[in-house]
Design a protein around this motif. Sequence first.
Motif, mmCIF file in Angstrom:
data_model
loop_
_atom_site.group_PDB
_atom_site.id
_atom_site.type_symbol
_atom_site.label_atom_id
_atom_site.label_comp_id
_atom_site.label_asym_id
_atom_site.label_seq_id
_atom_site.Cartn_x
_atom_site.Cartn_y
_atom_site.Cartn_z
ATOM 1 N N CYS A 1 18.423 62.236 67.346
ATOM 2 C CA CYS A 1 17.932 61.515 68.524
ATOM 3 C C CYS A 1 18.984 61.360 69.606
ATOM 4 O O CYS A 1 18.659 60.991 70.744
ATOM 5 C CB CYS A 1 17.388 60.143 68.121
ATOM 6 N N THR B 1 12.444 53.513 68.737
ATOM 7 C CA THR B 1 12.664 54.191 67.465
ATOM 8 C C THR B 1 11.364 54.463 66.711
ATOM 9 O O THR B 1 11.135 55.576 66.230
ATOM 10 C CB THR B 1 13.608 53.357 66.582
ATOM 11 N N SER B 2 10.489 53.489 66.590
ATOM 12 C CA SER B 2 9.258 53.713 65.822
ATOM 13 C C SER B 2 8.380 54.769 66.483
ATOM 14 O O SER B 2 7.705 55.544 65.798
ATOM 15 C CB SER B 2 8.484 52.401 65.654
ATOM 16 N N ARG C 1 9.528 57.333 68.399
ATOM 17 C CA ARG C 1 10.160 58.638 68.160
ATOM 18 C C ARG C 1 9.875 59.106 66.740
ATOM 19 O O ARG C 1 9.566 60.276 66.508
ATOM 20 C CB ARG C 1 11.677 58.559 68.383
ATOM 21 N N GLN C 2 9.975 58.171 65.795
ATOM 22 C CA GLN C 2 9.712 58.520 64.403
ATOM 23 C C GLN C 2 8.272 59.018 64.233
ATOM 24 O O GLN C 2 8.016 60.008 63.530
ATOM 25 C CB GLN C 2 9.946 57.302 63.502
ATOM 26 N N CYS D 1 13.454 60.952 60.523
ATOM 27 C CA CYS D 1 14.812 60.990 61.075
ATOM 28 C C CYS D 1 15.628 59.793 60.586
ATOM 29 O O CYS D 1 15.151 58.656 60.585
ATOM 30 C CB CYS D 1 14.758 61.002 62.605
ATOM 31 N N SER D 2 16.847 60.068 60.201
ATOM 32 C CA SER D 2 17.755 58.995 59.771
ATOM 33 C C SER D 2 19.072 59.108 60.531
ATOM 34 O O SER D 2 20.133 58.824 59.985
ATOM 35 C CB SER D 2 18.008 59.082 58.255
ATOM 36 N N CYS E 1 18.534 56.008 64.992
ATOM 37 C CA CYS E 1 17.417 55.453 64.217
ATOM 38 C C CYS E 1 17.896 54.385 63.235
ATOM 39 O O CYS E 1 17.144 53.468 62.893
ATOM 40 C CB CYS E 1 16.693 56.562 63.470
ATOM 41 N N GLU F 1 19.520 50.177 68.914
ATOM 42 C CA GLU F 1 19.395 51.455 69.620
ATOM 43 C C GLU F 1 20.562 51.672 70.585
ATOM 44 O O GLU F 1 20.388 51.746 71.790
ATOM 45 C CB GLU F 1 18.052 51.549 70.352
ATOM 46 N N PRO G 1 13.231 51.197 60.871
ATOM 47 C CA PRO G 1 12.800 51.544 62.214
ATOM 48 C C PRO G 1 11.294 51.658 62.367
ATOM 49 O O PRO G 1 10.792 51.684 63.487
ATOM 50 C CB PRO G 1 13.462 52.905 62.464
#
Length: 489
Positions: A209, A248-249, A251-252, A263-264, A268, A273, A297
């Motif tokens: 990210c 984040t949520s 994007r995940q 993604c970790s 994330c 952030e 996230p």
Amino acid sequence: MQDFSEKIQQAHDEKLGRHLVANMNIDAGETLLEERPLLVAPHWECAQLKCAQCMEESYVMCRKCQVFPLCMDCSQHNDFECEFFASGAGSRICKDLLVKNYGICALLKLLLLLEDPATRADCQTLFERSVNLEDYRDGEGMWQEHEEQVVGPLLASGLVEALPTQQLTADVLHAHCVRIDCNAFEVTGRDGETLKGVFVCGAGLPHHCVPNTVVALDEQFNMKLYAAVPLNAGDVIYNSYTNPLMGTSQRQHQLRLSRHLDCSCSRCQDATEMGTHMSSMKCRECSAGFSICEIGPDGSGNWRCVDCNAILPAVDVHEVLAEAGDALVDAKGELQVYESLLVRYQQLLHPNHFLLLDIKQNIASILRAAALMNSMEQPCKKLLARRVELCSDLLPVCRAVVPGISKLYAIALFEYLLALVELIELQFAESDLDKKEYVAQLRIGSQVAKEALDLLRFEPENSAEGYLSDRISMELERIDSDLMKYGGR
């Protein structure tokens, strides 16, 4: 099709699969990879015929094959594609294949690349990672879209029988669609329409990210990948496949849908952030605190205030986000609606929350469009100042989430520059600024323009960002002219 820098090499491990790493130190801006697209085609839902050669609108079919469209400027297209439908097995296929089902264009191109002995090997990287179709069945409508717009029409066309060696079934075609989607970047045609370009190497880079590379695409859809930050020997080369201005949520969620990836990365894993608090909520117990997710996230857990430790249930967070998301959809471009939403959700969300940024971007876009269309005979200084304020609010977040050489930040600087110059010119013309104050603001504008140009200096001249550099240079010339006139330099 690909040209790799001598400073990177291929590597492989169980987690990342095949990937690229730096084998020596690399400076920001150095080119790592240049690649031509395997294919360029419209999105699945596109119904407008486009030239097989340049992808502009077309209503004329190739005289030889009578299947692929060509525009007035293009007299021919890929020889194998043309010959396949002009003679041999493909000659028995209905000539209206693309006219009736233009959504199959990308898959059709891939099948012909696989059929052509000269290009078959170029496609093999697409098949190194297996596709688990069970992950995609009934997944957010993607399977249904492929079935109705691509797979079904192609099976009905008779093309499968014309390509017997490929052993094409519905599942095989669905898997091809997934491979195209997972290896495609959005590219822009000469007419401004968005297309998808499949890049077997560039799109195969592992995701982060906060990527350490920048993707540049020119008018011929050629890709250049260059370092966004200095790289050390052994560093993995990362790209990003999400919108950096999402929380984040979100994007995940996008990554799970598009690439079936959890993604970790460092961003994330950071509940703040990178200090931006793009997903943080205002605390309901104390006046100054903000609540961050303390478990994961995806929001599966309670949120805790960083100041007073008060708990905010995750269900309450999800309710606010769902309500705000629906309200944004219903806003439908209405300026006052967006302003009302901003006032409402500023009481609940961190000032940098991604939803507030979305609202601010929409308001700024409406104000800019109004200025471009001259809908305000005498532009209101209050509205211009509002646009400057909104553009200014976006700058620190854009700078934080994409560090190093950042096109996102460069574009945000450009929008701020346009708004600032328009405002101060009007203020100076109406004597709200004296000469000294005007010169001081012009110097701010000059620095903003120079910073944006510096961030875009590695972009191809014949790219959208290259043309943006030209536009910024023009603004800088105007600013420097006024500085000479009023500032004595």
